[in-house]
Design a protein around this motif. Structure first.
Motif, PDB file in Angstrom:
ATOM      1  N   VAL A 129      53.101  41.327  37.471  1.00 54.22           N
ATOM      2  CA  VAL A 129      51.855  40.936  38.134  1.00 54.22           C
ATOM      3  C   VAL A 129      51.387  39.564  37.661  1.00 54.22           C
ATOM      4  CG1 VAL A 129      49.385  41.457  38.302  1.00 54.22           C
ATOM      5  CG2 VAL A 129      51.072  43.281  38.615  1.00 54.22           C
ATOM      6  N   CYS A 130      51.356  39.365  36.356  1.00 54.04           N
ATOM      7  CA  CYS A 130      50.875  38.092  35.801  1.00 54.04           C
ATOM      8  C   CYS A 130      51.738  36.918  36.261  1.00 54.04           C
ATOM      9  CB  CYS A 130      50.851  38.153  34.276  1.00 54.04           C
ATOM     10  SG  CYS A 130      49.599  39.256  33.611  1.00 54.04           S
ATOM     11  N   MET A 159      50.683  42.370  45.670  1.00 53.29           N
ATOM     12  CA  MET A 159      50.917  43.184  44.482  1.00 53.29           C
ATOM     13  C   MET A 159      49.979  44.390  44.400  1.00 53.29           C
ATOM     14  SD  MET A 159      53.377  41.482  43.165  1.00 53.29           S
ATOM     15  CE  MET A 159      53.556  42.248  41.558  1.00 53.29           C
ATOM     16  N   GLY A 160      49.255  44.668  45.478  1.00 54.70           N
ATOM     17  CA  GLY A 160      48.178  45.658  45.437  1.00 54.70           C
ATOM     18  C   GLY A 160      48.549  47.091  45.723  1.00 54.70           C
ATOM     19  N   GLY A 161      49.808  47.412  45.983  1.00 57.79           N
ATOM     20  CA  GLY A 161      50.188  48.809  46.168  1.00 57.79           C
ATOM     21  C   GLY A 161      50.158  49.296  47.595  1.00 57.79           C
ATOM     22  N   GLY A 402      48.961  50.028  41.638  1.00 65.51           N
ATOM     23  CA  GLY A 402      48.053  49.648  42.711  1.00 65.51           C
ATOM     24  C   GLY A 402      46.597  49.828  42.320  1.00 65.51           C
ATOM     25  N   ALA A 403      46.307  50.913  41.607  1.00 66.40           N
ATOM     26  CA  ALA A 403      44.939  51.150  41.138  1.00 66.40           C
ATOM     27  C   ALA A 403      44.515  50.065  40.143  1.00 66.40           C
ATOM     28  CB  ALA A 403      44.848  52.531  40.483  1.00 66.40           C
ATOM     29  N   PHE A 404      45.460  49.673  39.274  1.00 67.11           N
ATOM     30  CA  PHE A 404      45.179  48.610  38.307  1.00 67.11           C
ATOM     31  C   PHE A 404      44.830  47.300  39.013  1.00 67.11           C
ATOM     32  CE2 PHE A 404      47.229  44.876  36.296  1.00 67.11           C
ATOM     33  CZ  PHE A 404      46.366  44.704  35.231  1.00 67.11           C
ATOM     34  N   MET A 405      45.488  47.028  40.155  1.00 69.66           N
ATOM     35  CA  MET A 405      45.227  45.787  40.882  1.00 69.66           C
ATOM     36  C   MET A 405      43.800  45.738  41.428  1.00 69.66           C
ATOM     37  SD  MET A 405      47.854  43.986  40.427  1.00 69.66           S
ATOM     38  CE  MET A 405      47.379  42.637  41.496  1.00 69.66           C
ATOM     39  N   LEU A 406      43.253  46.905  41.800  1.00 70.90           N
ATOM     40  CA  LEU A 406      41.867  46.934  42.281  1.00 70.90           C
ATOM     41  C   LEU A 406      40.903  46.564  41.157  1.00 70.90           C
ATOM     42  CD1 LEU A 406      41.820  50.151  44.517  1.00 70.90           C
ATOM     43  CD2 LEU A 406      42.329  47.794  45.159  1.00 70.90           C
ATOM     44  N   ILE A 407      41.205  47.061  39.964  1.00 75.22           N
ATOM     45  CA  ILE A 407      40.374  46.738  38.799  1.00 75.22           C
ATOM     46  C   ILE A 407      40.519  45.253  38.462  1.00 75.22           C
ATOM     47  CG2 ILE A 407      40.000  47.213  36.347  1.00 75.22           C
ATOM     48  CD1 ILE A 407      41.135  50.066  36.925  1.00 75.22           C
TER      49      ILE A 407
END
Length: 417
Positions: A129-130, A159-161, A402-407
């Motif tokens: 992601v980074c 990268m959002g799932g 994907g959940a991490f990307m929302l955060i």
């Protein structure tokens, strides 16, 4: 939809007649049938159209763009489009769907696998992601697109799932945070998602070839070096359908959603992100009996299988401006999408190598399965790379990643804006 063609045709004639005679009722009783009928037809066409089904996401992409075209070219009556738009926006069907998806997908995972993934696998996702965000941002800056614009509107959605768990809630987060129209956000994100998915599938095949040419980089389907086969995701052992269990799942999903809204009044983070953190904490600490986790999972599976085409049809009608999508597809845009996917491969592969993973498998699961379109993208990428046995880790990327990307999106918006 599992309905014989003859019966489906009768249902379609009834709903289409009501649509063009102006007799389609308002609210969910009118919105559901037309969204399900058109969504099912476009999904079937998309899943059987060469090139589209193999490289561009198939049914989901055709549903979104096809529905947008029906509205844009005046084929769908304005009254029917207004009913669908109201159902999606004012009556909260979008939030209803997202609540089921987030709650059920996380609670349905195997707890040991979730904890194990957090310790050893999530750094691989984070590396991809980074690197993807950085490469896309730098390329955007060099080409005059802008670092922040490239990261927020191209790299993050890719990268959002996927669509239901990625671009859709991302557009909601962007819209509420920036006080902008959610439809405009989605029109910018959807082309990136489609192109990113296509490129991820192609790269899956290329990584398989790389593993064949340089055997030391690949575990031939085994992710971790010097370790036995990993635990399987036991979410699919939810058992036979239980109608009362699905009702409990509905209540859990909507209550977690409301809990996120309550926390959002006191914590400056989007309610979706707070809901994800809450569900993740409940799952990790085992606060909810497995029986009720499976209730949430059954409800999520019902909503995902039965209502996803309908939701995507609603997204096409209510949130997608076809002309804005066409205007976005430039050479500059395509290059930025490519930089994002390449960055996900490099970052996850390198991080995987450091942590004792095979680089090819780490790049496929931690990188490409983040850059594709969620569940359908996972199947396509793993099929192209001939590594279907890695599906549990691909699902972790799509669900937890994907959940991490929302955060992360919530944090980046506060940083950039």
């Amino acid at each position: 939809m599992g309905i014989p063609v003859g019966l489906f045709t009768v249902l379609t004639v009834i709903i289409m007649s009501a649509t063009y005679l102006g007799a389609l009722p308002g609210g969910m009783v009118g919105a559901f049938p037309i969204m399900m009928i058109i969504g099912a037809i476009l999904n079937e066409i998309g899943d059987h159209t060469p090139i589209l089904k193999d490289y561009l996401g198939g049914g989901p992409i055709l549903i979104i763009f096809g529905s947008a075209a029906l509205v844009g070219y005046g084929i769908l009556p304005e009254k029917s489009a207004a009913i669908i738009t109201s159902f999606m926006k004012k009556e909260g069907f979008l939030s209803f769907y997202i609540a089921a998806l987030i709650c059920g997908s996380i609670l349905g995972m195997d707890r040991k696998l979730l904890i194990k993934a957090a310790v050893r696998y999530l750094p691989v996702i984070l590396g991809g992601v980074c690197t993807a965000l950085l490469l896309c941002g730098v390329a955007g800056m060099l080409m005059g697109f802008g670092f922040e614009e490239a990261v927020l509107y191209i790299a993050l959605p890719i990268m959002g799932g996927g669509m239901g768990a990625g671009a859709v809630p991302l557009s909601q987060i962007f819209g509420s945070t920036l006080n902008m129209d959610v439809g405009s956000m989605l029109s910018k994100m959807v082309p990136a998602l489609a192109l990113g998915n296509a490129l991820a599938i192609v790269c899956g095949g290329l990584l398989h070839r790389l593993g064949s040419v340089v055997p030391g980089l690949s575990g031939n389907g085994k992710l971790l070096k010097n370790q036995e086969a990993e635990a399987e995701d036991t979410a699919d052992t939810a058992g036979s359908i239980d109608y009362m269990a699905m009702g409990i799942g509905l209540l859990l999903a909507t209550t977690f959603f409301v809990w996120g809204k309550i926390l959002g009044k006191y914590i400056p983070i989007h309610s979706y992100a707070l809901m994800i953190l809450s569900v993740g904490a409940v799952k990790a600490f085992g606060l909810l009996p497995r029986k009720y986790e499976l209730c949430a999972f059954q409800w999520f599976r019902f909503v995902m299988i039965s209502l996803t085409p309908a939701l995507l049809m609603g997204i096409g009608v209510a949130y997608t401006n076809l002309q804005q999508v066409i205007d976005a597809l430039t050479i500059q845009y395509i290059i930025l999408v490519a930089m994002t996917v390449i960055g996900s491969i490099i970052g996850s592969g390198f991080m995987g190598l450091i942590l004792g993973f095979y680089p090819v498998e780490a790049a496929i699961t931690g990188g490409l399965c983040m850059a594709n379109m969620g569940g359908t993208g996972d199947v396509a990428v793993l099929s192209a790379s001939k590594r279907m046995q890695l599906m549990p880790f691909a699902q972790i990327s799509s669900r937890i990643g994907g959940a991490f990307m929302l955060i992360l999106a919530t944090a980046l918006l506060k940083m950039f804006m």
